[in-house]
Design an enzyme around this catalytic site. Sequence first.
Site, PDB file in Angstrom:
ATOM      1  N   ASN A 114     -10.402  -2.830  -6.371  1.00 26.48           N
ATOM      2  CA  ASN A 114      -9.605  -1.945  -7.220  1.00 26.48           C
ATOM      3  C   ASN A 114     -10.199  -1.747  -8.609  1.00 26.48           C
ATOM      4  O   ASN A 114      -9.853  -0.781  -9.306  1.00 26.48           O
ATOM      5  CB  ASN A 114      -8.167  -2.473  -7.356  1.00 26.48           C
ATOM      6  N   ASP A 138       0.827  -1.202   0.000  1.00 25.59           N
ATOM      7  CA  ASP A 138       0.000   0.000   0.000  1.00 25.59           C
ATOM      8  C   ASP A 138       0.867   1.260   0.000  1.00 25.59           C
ATOM      9  O   ASP A 138       1.974   1.271   0.547  1.00 25.59           O
ATOM     10  CB  ASP A 138      -0.903  -0.003   1.234  1.00 25.59           C
TER      11      ASP A 138
END
Length: 248
Positions: free
Chosen positions: A69, A21
């Site tokens: 996503n 991340d």
Amino acid sequence: MSVGAPEQHNPVPRHVAIIMDGNGRWAEQRHRPRLFGHKAGVDSVREIVETAREIGIEVLTLYAFSTENWGRPTFEVSGLMTLLKSYLQSELRTMVRNDVRLHCLGDQDRLPEDVRAVLRQVIAETSSCRGMTLNLALSYGGRCELVGAVRELARKCQQGLLDWNTLAEAEISGHLFTAGQPDPDLLIRTGGEHRLSNFLLWQASYAELYFTEIRWPDFRKQQFLDAIQTFLLRQRRFGQTGAQVTGE
């Protein structure tokens, strides 16, 4: 691995999982497009895969693209797919040379056809490698994975292949994308967030969690070894007391 200390409790983890991340925020901090951060993150992937292989980790799982996503802007998703394809093509020879087997976790059918073709090629050409397994979690969601496992178990029970009265944890584990692999010992998340984000929800039930503020493009060999060192020093009790674990 030589980073251990006299008081270490654990051997090197067999399976390490990483939520990579912070790429987009890393780029934005530098006033660059988000894809600039994702490109920089590819270099971290290479370094971490190489380091994991060097120190004897059996399985490395990287959360590369989640089911959620797909909801990102189209141009970012397209750019990520292009980066994925390029990475797979460029790393194939290195994977074979380093005896790294590629495995995919997730719904491959949602990936673009050209990406699927390259993914299938790399999986096939590394299938005989045994030095380390690299799991790429692509179009992956832990809840979707569990739903798929439950559906398959229900189908087998309906067909008389399984008895629902005797279903146990082993049957569920055996119907996940990670079937046959050890559960993660250590789960790392970079980028400063403190959540699992739908990642390996079943498998990570007893993983040691390691959160760092460092964003993925800056997470390299030394930062990875620091996370491993922290794991070595933790006492894993699995519901027992510390005295039971140490035998005192």
